[in-house]
Design a protein around this motif. Structure first.
Motif, PDB file in Angstrom:
ATOM      1  N   PRO A 137       0.814  -1.223   0.000  1.00  0.00           N
ATOM      2  CA  PRO A 137       0.000   0.000   0.000  1.00  0.00           C
ATOM      3  C   PRO A 137       0.845   1.269   0.000  1.00  0.00           C
ATOM      4  O   PRO A 137       2.034   1.240   0.286  1.00  0.00           O
ATOM      5  N   THR A 138       0.177   2.372  -0.325  1.00  0.00           N
ATOM      6  CA  THR A 138       0.815   3.676  -0.261  1.00  0.00           C
ATOM      7  C   THR A 138      -0.204   4.706   0.203  1.00  0.00           C
ATOM      8  O   THR A 138      -1.413   4.527  -0.001  1.00  0.00           O
ATOM      9  N   VAL A 139       0.260   5.735   0.854  1.00  0.00           N
ATOM     10  CA  VAL A 139      -0.569   6.899   1.135  1.00  0.00           C
ATOM     11  C   VAL A 139      -0.446   7.825  -0.062  1.00  0.00           C
ATOM     12  O   VAL A 139       0.650   8.009  -0.601  1.00  0.00           O
ATOM     13  N   ALA A 140      -1.556   8.384  -0.525  1.00  0.00           N
ATOM     14  CA  ALA A 140      -1.547   9.288  -1.672  1.00  0.00           C
ATOM     15  C   ALA A 140      -2.104  10.641  -1.258  1.00  0.00           C
ATOM     16  O   ALA A 140      -3.185  10.720  -0.664  1.00  0.00           O
ATOM     17  N   LEU A 141      -1.367  11.698  -1.576  1.00  0.00           N
ATOM     18  CA  LEU A 141      -1.825  13.069  -1.366  1.00  0.00           C
ATOM     19  C   LEU A 141      -2.098  13.665  -2.735  1.00  0.00           C
ATOM     20  O   LEU A 141      -1.181  13.843  -3.535  1.00  0.00           O
ATOM     21  N   LEU A 151      -5.444   9.653   0.702  1.00  0.00           N
ATOM     22  CA  LEU A 151      -5.988   8.322   0.476  1.00  0.00           C
ATOM     23  C   LEU A 151      -5.010   7.264   0.978  1.00  0.00           C
ATOM     24  O   LEU A 151      -3.793   7.466   0.938  1.00  0.00           O
ATOM     25  N   LEU A 152      -5.568   6.139   1.408  1.00  0.00           N
ATOM     26  CA  LEU A 152      -4.771   4.948   1.668  1.00  0.00           C
ATOM     27  C   LEU A 152      -5.089   3.971   0.552  1.00  0.00           C
ATOM     28  O   LEU A 152      -6.234   3.536   0.400  1.00  0.00           O
ATOM     29  N   THR A 271      -0.858   4.952   9.611  1.00  0.00           N
ATOM     30  CA  THR A 271      -1.196   3.723   8.888  1.00  0.00           C
ATOM     31  C   THR A 271      -0.047   2.723   8.869  1.00  0.00           C
ATOM     32  O   THR A 271      -0.238   1.561   8.491  1.00  0.00           O
ATOM     33  N   GLY A 272       1.146   3.184   9.241  1.00  0.00           N
ATOM     34  CA  GLY A 272       2.306   2.302   9.186  1.00  0.00           C
ATOM     35  C   GLY A 272       2.794   2.048   7.775  1.00  0.00           C
ATOM     36  O   GLY A 272       3.495   1.065   7.517  1.00  0.00           O
TER      37      GLY A 272
END
Length: 351
Positions: A137-141, A151-152, A271-272
């Motif tokens: 996964p990635t965090v998206a800005l 977003l996650l 979210t780690g």
């Protein structure tokens, strides 16, 4: 030539008519026709003018994209189009064109989410370039004139979770309005970036919306930029014509960038997930890229920024998302789907 489905994508959510052709993750064409010069006469996007500009641009953009890609319509495996979120009238132009194309050619049609398209953009690469594998996964800005969202992303097809969004002005909108207050040209992002050169980002302590301790429980990952815009307006009023524009521009930009990067990295910690993807037209802002790179490195977070022509609204990202859906065996959208100006990010494809 890379393997994968050959998909044509249409994007018309705001003021840019984008048509792209993608094979798998390889961009064969990415044609963008912008009405920004026409919108500049009004200091911002006028929905009716944007829709009319899309009507005028869509056919030439389609023809140009197919020509650049060197493919015929009959070769396509599918057509994808932005169904939302965005300006309703603008979206209708793109969806209408995509439906006509899909019906006449009997190609599967996917109505997709504009925001998830921005995330998909980071997986694309040009002809002859190396692939850009993205670890999930990635965090998206995502930061643009109409959207500011965190977003996650666990999976592009069915694993996109909203963490936060703007409660009022989007960051790009705040840049446009602040530029107008300072007498700078539209669009505001590039104008403020230029004006801020030589300015002192610490000259004025403008407010950082929704970052106080009292906001942590309810709005930890949400954004608000109306307060900083109002603070600039009051500062300009008090200055009575003697405005240090470079200092105001640099201080305003610093406030917005500080909030964006702080909340994005906080989301990574919560979210780690030690990965952060930036997308949207505001990513062109030099200071945002600099601060994000420095602070992500200090936090041990991998930062990803797609090529600039894939950060702004474009058809290639929509085609790329369509290709992911085809590969995953997702059923196409029904012929009767409509546009949804507030399409939630959890709905990657409309039925």
């Amino acid at each position: 030539m890379s393997a994968g489905p050959l998909v044509l994508g249409i994007e018309s959510s705001c003021d840019e008519t984008g048509v792209g052709v993608v094979r798998g993750r390889e961009v064969l064409a990415n044609v963008i026709a912008s009405s920004v010069d026409e919108q500049a006469r009004y200091g911002g996007v006028v929905p009716e003018i944007a829709a009319r500009a899309h009507l005028e641009a869509i056919r030439p953009a389609l023809e140009r994209a197919l020509d650049v890609a060197g493919v015929g319509i009959a070769e396509l495996d599918a057509v994808a189009v932005t169904a939302g979120p965005g300006l309703a009238g603008a979206l209708m132009v793109g969806v209408g064109a995509a439906k006509a194309l899909a019906v006449t050619t009997r190609k599967p049609l996917y109505g997709v989410n504009h925001l998830v398209g921005h995330v998909t953009a980071d997986q694309l690469h040009g002809v002859g370039e190396e692939a850009r594998p993205v670890e999930l996964p990635t965090v998206a800005l995502l930061v643009s004139g109409g959207h500011t969202s965190l977003l996650l992303v666990r999976d592009l097809v069915d694993g996109v979770e909203p963490l936060g969004e703007t409660l009022d002005d989007a960051a790009g909108e705040a840049f446009d309005k602040t530029a107008r207050l300072l007498g700078l040209a539209y669009p505001g992002g590039p104008s403020i970036d230029r004006a801020a050169q030589g300015g002192d980002p610490a000259a004025i302590r403008f407010p950082r919306g929704l970052t106080a301790a009292k906001d942590r429980d309810r709005h930890r990952f949400d954004f608000s930029f109306s307060g900083v815009k109002t603070a600039v307006a009051r500062h300009v009023e008090r200055a009575e014509g003697d405005v240090a524009i470079a200092d105001v521009a640099a201080s305003f930009r610093e406030a917005v960038v500080d909030v964006l990067v702080t909340k994005a990295l906080d989301a990574c910690r919560e979210t780690g997930v030690p990965r952060l993807l930036l997308g949207g037209g505001v990513v062109a802002n030099r200071r945002l890229r600099e601060v994000a790179a420095a602070r992500a490195a200090a936090a041990g977070v991998q930062l990803r920024i797609p090529p600039f022509d894939l950060c702004t609204d474009n058809g290639a990202m929509i085609a790329g998302l369509g290709a992911r859906l085809v590969e995953a065996g997702v059923a196409p959208s029904g012929a009767g789907f409509g546009v949804d100006s507030t399409l939630p990010v959890g709905r990657v494809v409309v039925a």
